[in-house]
Each structure stands twice: as structure tokens, then as C-alpha cells.
Design a protein around this motif. Structure first.
Motif, PDB file in Angstrom:
ATOM      1  N   GLY A 274       1.021  11.021 -10.035  1.00  0.00           N
ATOM      2  CA  GLY A 274       0.655  10.966  -8.625  1.00  0.00           C
ATOM      3  C   GLY A 274      -0.384   9.892  -8.435  1.00  0.00           C
ATOM      4  O   GLY A 274      -1.571  10.101  -8.651  1.00  0.00           O
ATOM      5  N   THR A 275       0.054   8.737  -8.041  1.00  0.00           N
ATOM      6  CA  THR A 275      -0.811   7.567  -8.000  1.00  0.00           C
ATOM      7  C   THR A 275      -0.378   6.647  -6.871  1.00  0.00           C
ATOM      8  O   THR A 275       0.772   6.676  -6.456  1.00  0.00           O
ATOM      9  N   TRP A 276      -1.310   5.831  -6.381  1.00  0.00           N
ATOM     10  CA  TRP A 276      -0.980   4.819  -5.386  1.00  0.00           C
ATOM     11  C   TRP A 276      -0.743   3.451  -6.025  1.00  0.00           C
ATOM     12  O   TRP A 276      -0.513   2.476  -5.332  1.00  0.00           O
ATOM     13  N   ALA A 277      -0.833   3.375  -7.340  1.00  0.00           N
ATOM     14  CA  ALA A 277      -0.683   2.095  -8.024  1.00  0.00           C
ATOM     15  C   ALA A 277       0.785   1.743  -8.210  1.00  0.00           C
ATOM     16  O   ALA A 277       1.531   2.453  -8.896  1.00  0.00           O
ATOM     17  N   ALA A 278       1.190   0.634  -7.620  1.00  0.00           N
ATOM     18  CA  ALA A 278       2.588   0.227  -7.697  1.00  0.00           C
ATOM     19  C   ALA A 278       3.064   0.055  -9.138  1.00  0.00           C
ATOM     20  O   ALA A 278       4.225   0.303  -9.454  1.00  0.00           O
ATOM     21  N   ALA A 279       2.169  -0.344 -10.025  1.00  0.00           N
ATOM     22  CA  ALA A 279       2.547  -0.580 -11.414  1.00  0.00           C
ATOM     23  C   ALA A 279       2.969   0.689 -12.137  1.00  0.00           C
ATOM     24  O   ALA A 279       3.596   0.618 -13.198  1.00  0.00           O
TER      25      ALA A 279
ATOM     26  N   GLU B 198       0.831  -1.201   0.000  1.00  0.00           N
ATOM     27  CA  GLU B 198       0.000   0.000   0.000  1.00  0.00           C
ATOM     28  C   GLU B 198       0.867   1.252   0.000  1.00  0.00           C
ATOM     29  O   GLU B 198       1.894   1.308   0.664  1.00  0.00           O
ATOM     30  N   GLY B 199       0.427   2.234  -0.747  1.00  0.00           N
ATOM     31  CA  GLY B 199       1.107   3.519  -0.754  1.00  0.00           C
ATOM     32  C   GLY B 199       0.659   4.334   0.444  1.00  0.00           C
ATOM     33  O   GLY B 199      -0.535   4.378   0.758  1.00  0.00           O
ATOM     34  N   VAL B 200       1.615   4.985   1.111  1.00  0.00           N
ATOM     35  CA  VAL B 200       1.265   5.749   2.300  1.00  0.00           C
ATOM     36  C   VAL B 200       1.540   7.247   2.167  1.00  0.00           C
ATOM     37  O   VAL B 200       0.857   8.056   2.805  1.00  0.00           O
ATOM     38  N   ALA B 201       2.530   7.628   1.364  1.00  0.00           N
ATOM     39  CA  ALA B 201       2.837   9.052   1.228  1.00  0.00           C
ATOM     40  C   ALA B 201       3.590   9.275  -0.076  1.00  0.00           C
ATOM     41  O   ALA B 201       4.381   8.423  -0.483  1.00  0.00           O
ATOM     42  N   ARG B 202       3.328  10.393  -0.710  1.00  0.00           N
ATOM     43  CA  ARG B 202       4.058  10.707  -1.939  1.00  0.00           C
ATOM     44  C   ARG B 202       4.408  12.185  -1.964  1.00  0.00           C
ATOM     45  O   ARG B 202       3.759  13.005  -1.321  1.00  0.00           O
ATOM     46  N   ILE B 203       5.449  12.487  -2.750  1.00  0.00           N
ATOM     47  CA  ILE B 203       5.898  13.855  -2.903  1.00  0.00           C
ATOM     48  C   ILE B 203       6.356  14.067  -4.341  1.00  0.00           C
ATOM     49  O   ILE B 203       7.027  13.211  -4.923  1.00  0.00           O
TER      50      ILE B 203
END
Length: 126
Positions: free
Chosen positions: A106-111, A48-53
Motif C-alpha cells: 500500500g504505497t503511493w510510489a509508482a515504482a 500522483e496516486g489518488v486512491a488505492r484498494i
């Protein structure tokens, strides 16, 4: 080529704090349209994605489950992204990975992420 190296994991008691680092090489934050995201994966669970910048602008986004305790930041001079985790809980126990895409996604998708680090383990004891 692009490489990401995480560090800073460890074993801490519940309520403690950790600061994870993700050092990037092969490209520069300020000169690219990159998004770096921290993911985590606990045993038997999905990543799971938790934080992005966004490394050029500094714009950040958090998963709802962590936004009150996690802070993502970057140091342009060091080409490094940090994840400050406060008030650690046993459910935060996981392998933490940083990942980058150079397309500004800007996405939570690992792919959607082309580059990954090797991970750093965070273990929280109760």
C-alpha cells in the motif's frame, strides 16, 4: 500475464461526474494479495496516486486532495476496480492510470507497481 485496461474517461463540465473502470486479467482479486491504485498525471506535472484498494479485503485509502470527491471500489466477480469522481474540477484534468502490485504494498510510489494500464484521459472544462 497480468493486464489492466482502463476505460470511462471523457470530457465533462466542471461539477459533473465520471466513473472510471480498470479491468484486470491474468490474476484474480479474491485469490491474491494485490493492491490496485489509481494514479493521475497532468501535463507538466508528476504522476500522483489518488486512491488505492486492496482487492481481497476491500480496504481503501485516498490522497487528501481527493478524499471527499473520489470513491474507489471493486467488483470481485468482474475483476474490475472502479473510480467514481464527483464534482469534477478543471484541476482534475489528467491522464488517469490504474496500476497493480501483487505484493500487497500500500504505497503511493509508482515504482512499487509492476503492472500498468494504458491510461484514460479525463478533461474537465470550466
Amino acid at each position: 500475464q497480468v493486464q489492466l485496461v482502463e476505460s470511462g474517461g471523457g470530457t465533462v463540465q466542471a461539477g459533473g461526474s465520471l466513473r472510471l473502470s480498470c479491468a484486470a486479467s491474468g490474476y484474480t482479486f479474491s485469490g491474491s494479495n494485490s493492491c490496485v491504485t489509481w494514479f493521475r498525471q497532468a501535463p507538466g506535472k508528476e504522476r500522483e496516486g489518488v486512491a488505492r484498494i486492496f482487492t481481497s479485503s476491500g480496504f481503501t485509502r485516498y490522497a487528501d486532495s481527493v478524499k471527499d470527491r473520489f470513491t474507489i471500489s471493486r467488483d470481485l466477480a468482474k475483476n474490475t476496480v472502479f473510480l467514481q469522481i464527483n464534482n469534477l474540477k478543471p484541476e482534475d484534468t489528467a491522464m488517469y492510470y490504474c496500476a497493480a502490485n501483487l505484493r500487497g504494498l500500500g504505497t503511493w510510489a509508482a515504482a512499487d507497481f509492476d503492472y500498468w494500464g494504458q491510461g484514460t484521459q479525463v478533461t474537465v472544462s470550466s
